[in-house]
Design a protein around this motif. Structure first.
Motif, PDB file in Angstrom:
ATOM      1  N   ILE A 144      10.279  -7.129   9.332  1.00  0.00           N
ATOM      2  CA  ILE A 144       9.264  -7.209  10.100  1.00  0.00           C
ATOM      3  C   ILE A 144       8.144  -6.148   9.261  1.00  0.00           C
ATOM      4  O   ILE A 144       8.407  -4.941   9.194  1.00  0.00           O
ATOM      5  N   GLU A 201       1.823  -6.405   8.756  1.00  0.00           N
ATOM      6  CA  GLU A 201       1.422  -7.648   9.199  1.00  0.00           C
ATOM      7  C   GLU A 201       2.044  -8.232  10.054  1.00  0.00           C
ATOM      8  O   GLU A 201       1.325  -8.733  11.161  1.00  0.00           O
ATOM      9  N   ARG A 202       3.126  -8.484  10.217  1.00  0.00           N
ATOM     10  CA  ARG A 202       3.803  -9.154  11.281  1.00  0.00           C
ATOM     11  C   ARG A 202       3.878  -8.134  12.710  1.00  0.00           C
ATOM     12  O   ARG A 202       3.818  -8.720  13.685  1.00  0.00           O
ATOM     13  N   MET A 211       0.789  -8.922  14.345  1.00  0.00           N
ATOM     14  CA  MET A 211       0.601 -10.399  14.904  1.00  0.00           C
ATOM     15  C   MET A 211       1.521 -10.288  16.340  1.00  0.00           C
ATOM     16  O   MET A 211       1.227 -10.796  17.177  1.00  0.00           O
ATOM     17  N   ILE A 212       2.436  -9.575  16.230  1.00  0.00           N
ATOM     18  CA  ILE A 212       3.444  -9.581  17.430  1.00  0.00           C
ATOM     19  C   ILE A 212       2.626  -8.814  18.681  1.00  0.00           C
ATOM     20  O   ILE A 212       2.646  -9.380  19.708  1.00  0.00           O
ATOM     21  N   MET A 224       0.066 -11.007  20.105  1.00  0.00           N
ATOM     22  CA  MET A 224       0.519 -11.986  21.050  1.00  0.00           C
ATOM     23  C   MET A 224       1.139 -11.627  22.277  1.00  0.00           C
ATOM     24  O   MET A 224       0.893 -12.328  23.237  1.00  0.00           O
ATOM     25  N   MET A 234       5.934 -16.724  19.791  1.00  0.00           N
ATOM     26  CA  MET A 234       5.968 -15.604  18.773  1.00  0.00           C
ATOM     27  C   MET A 234       6.734 -15.887  17.443  1.00  0.00           C
ATOM     28  O   MET A 234       6.643 -15.427  16.441  1.00  0.00           O
ATOM     29  N   GLN A 273       5.485 -18.592  15.480  1.00  0.00           N
ATOM     30  CA  GLN A 273       4.447 -17.983  14.464  1.00  0.00           C
ATOM     31  C   GLN A 273       4.653 -16.769  13.467  1.00  0.00           C
ATOM     32  O   GLN A 273       3.783 -17.006  12.483  1.00  0.00           O
ATOM     33  N   VAL A 274       5.358 -15.866  13.962  1.00  0.00           N
ATOM     34  CA  VAL A 274       5.522 -14.748  13.283  1.00  0.00           C
ATOM     35  C   VAL A 274       6.798 -15.068  12.390  1.00  0.00           C
ATOM     36  O   VAL A 274       6.707 -14.209  11.245  1.00  0.00           O
ATOM     37  N   PHE A 275       7.716 -15.840  12.582  1.00  0.00           N
ATOM     38  CA  PHE A 275       8.871 -15.703  11.768  1.00  0.00           C
ATOM     39  C   PHE A 275       9.113 -17.069  11.275  1.00  0.00           C
ATOM     40  O   PHE A 275       9.966 -17.848  11.690  1.00  0.00           O
TER      41      PHE A 275
END
Length: 539
Positions: free
Chosen positions: A107, A110-111, A114-115, A118, A165, A168-170
């Motif tokens: 993680i 940047e992630r 994003m989390i 969202m 989530m 899109q994030v992982f």
């Protein structure tokens, strides 16, 4: 071991009849206890393969065999132990099992951004929860189907938002590719027998008589009329110091005699599998009188149906099995094809799949899918329907103009007078197609006159709907009269001219029947000149 096929067949029939009658009586009592003594028992339709399995189970049990479930998932090392140098050829036909690896997900900042964008600012504590859950998933402490619910509960966020989530994030989850292991789906029942017999020897002493009927999987190059990639094997073993090839012959005869086979031939099998003692691998050919003259390759009555042999001491030694073992096996689908006269194992096994099985409906089935759409709902409406039909039958050929009173009475508290009329000149009260009947004939749905030309079509009573054009028209007329009386109208007139499609004469065909007609390039031809009018005066 001694088997008397005639005694076995007689006992089998008596057992079956008793079970059948007991089942009928049980359901009958249950219906009465529930207050439904009028209900009749409806019988379901069996699948040919499962019915054959059921009969094989009963046959083995009657012969004194005990049922066993063998391992379905077999490590490739077991195949090497059983087949030696031939193992690679066998494994080439096996399906290897694979699975998705657990990704090691990091993680980054940047992630994290994003989390939070969202699902909101969940703080460092929330990010740590996600990190901890992903780590537990990686170790296998959390199963794949628990990952989303676990995150949802820990973060207090809906499942749908967690799924979005992760998506899109992982991206690692979407990019996963299955990784194959060393375990296989058994390609034949023998793979399981060695494991099972080895285990039994630790807890019991032979002799053993076991059978197992279960799925096997074989990676064929292609499926065709004779083979599928998954099939059922009906296999048995006898472990005994004195077991011989003669035991295999006796078992084959005792088993197959219960299915109507009368004579047997035993021939050495040229395949010579590594796990059998040389010259003990025998093919069983059986004679069935129902096959004689059939349109199959078994028209002489003889069919290869089973194989048996004595397991090799070398293969048995790999499992520390000291006793000789006789193994007999047959393909359930092969036996079912013979018993049911099937030409293609795919259509026998999967009759519901169009690409495997042609869609065949009897004319009687199609006839049940044709109905009158609008019908009267009151007893007076039913009387009106019958009266209209009667006047048309009595005066259908009367020259026009003409008018005949059909019914007078009260509908929904209002006085109604119903007449069948034809105001035009130089015609008749009813057109020439008024008494055509709707029926099915050679998978066509037709509206036909009952005359000598169509005598063959009218021979099959079960394919006749009993619906004539005039019956359907009279039903619509009666329904419209009921509606007019209920809605306060003073007059209603129902007219039919030249019918071109079923709906114009108040006839409907269920979508399933329409699809069948279209799929088989058949036709629906319900048309003709009816030229009838019904008029109602309402006070």
């Amino acid at each position: 071991m001694r088997f008397n096929p005639e005694e076995i067949k007689t006992a089998a029939k008596e057992d079956f009849d008793a079970a059948w009658n007991n089942g009928r009586e049980y359901v009958k009592r249950a219906n009465i206890n529930q207050g439904y003594p009028h209900m009749e028992l409806n019988y379901g339709k069996v699948h040919p393969v499962y019915e054959t399995i059921s009969r094989l189970r009963e046959a083995y049990l009657r012969m004194g065999f005990h049922e066993m479930m063998n391992p379905l998932i077999v490590d490739e090392k077991e195949v090497h132990k059983q087949f030696g140098h031939e193992a690679l050829a066998v494994l080439d036909r096996c399906f290897y099992l694979g699975g998705l690896p657990r990704p090691n997900v990091g993680i980054s900042d940047e992630r994290i951004a994003m989390i939070k964008g969202m699902i909101g600012d969940i703080g460092e504590e929330g990010i740590e929860k996600i990190r901890r859950i992903l780590h537990s998933y990686k170790k296998g402490d959390i199963e794949g189907d628990d990952l989303v619910p676990e995150m949802s509960m820990e973060l207090g966020v809906s499942d749908s938002l967690i799924v979005e989530m992760i998506d899109q994030v992982f991206p690692e989850f979407k990019e996963l590719a299955p990784v194959c292991g060393r375990k296989t789906l058994r390609s034949h029942m023998t793979s399981g027998w060695f494991i099972s017999l080895s285990g039994m020897l630790e807890r019991a002493e032979p002799p053993f008589n076991f059978f197992s009927i279960d799925r096997c999987f074989r990676r064929e190059q292609a499926e065709d009329a004779a083979r599928l990639m998954t099939y059922y094997s009906a296999s048995c073993v006898i472990m005994d110091e004195n077991v011989t090839v003669d035991h295999g012959k006796a078992v084959a005869q005792g088993l197959l005699a219960q299915f109507g086979f009368e004579k047997f031939r035993f021939r050495p099998d040229e395949k010579r599998s590594k796990y059998y003692v040389p010259d003990t691998q025998i093919e069983v050919f059986a004679y069935h009188p129902k096959l004689v003259g059939s349109k199959t390759k078994y028209s002489d009555g003889w069919v290869e149906i089973a194989t048996f042999g004595i397991y090799s001491p070398t293969a048995l030694a790999e499992y520390e099995i000291p006793c000789p073992v006789m193994n007999l096996g047959l393909g359930v689908e092969r036996l079912a094809m013979i018993l049911y006269g099937a030409m293609d194992v795919r259509s026998l096994t999967y009759p519901q799949i169009p690409q495997y099985s042609p869609w065949n409906m009897q004319d009687s089935e199609l006839a049940k899918m044709i109905y009158v759409e609008k019908t009267p709902v009151t007893s007076e409406g039913e009387e009106i329907l019958a009266a209209i039909v009667k006047q048309c039958e009595l005066h259908g050929s009367e020259p026009s103009p003409c008018e005949f009173t059909a019914w007078e009475g009260t509908v929904y508290g209002r006085k109604v007078k119903v007449s069948v009329v034809e105001p035009e000149e130089n015609t008749k009260l009813c057109g020439p197609a008024a008494f055509n009947e709707v029926l099915t004939f050679k998978s066509d749905i037709l509206g036909l006159p009952n005359n000598k030309k169509w005598e063959e079509a009218f021979e099959n009573d079960s394919a006749r709907t009993g619906i004539r054009f005039i019956d359907a028209f009279a039903a619509q007329s009666a329904w419209e009269i009921e509606e007019a009386a209920k809605n306060g109208e003073k007059q209603v007139e129902t007219r039919v001219r030249i019918v071109k499609v079923p709906s114009e004469i108040n006839i409907r065909i269920k979508p399933l029947a329409q699809r069948y007609i279209t799929s088989n390039n058949k036709k629906i031809d319900i048309r003709g000149p009816v030229f009838t009018t019904v008029r109602a005066e309402i006070e």
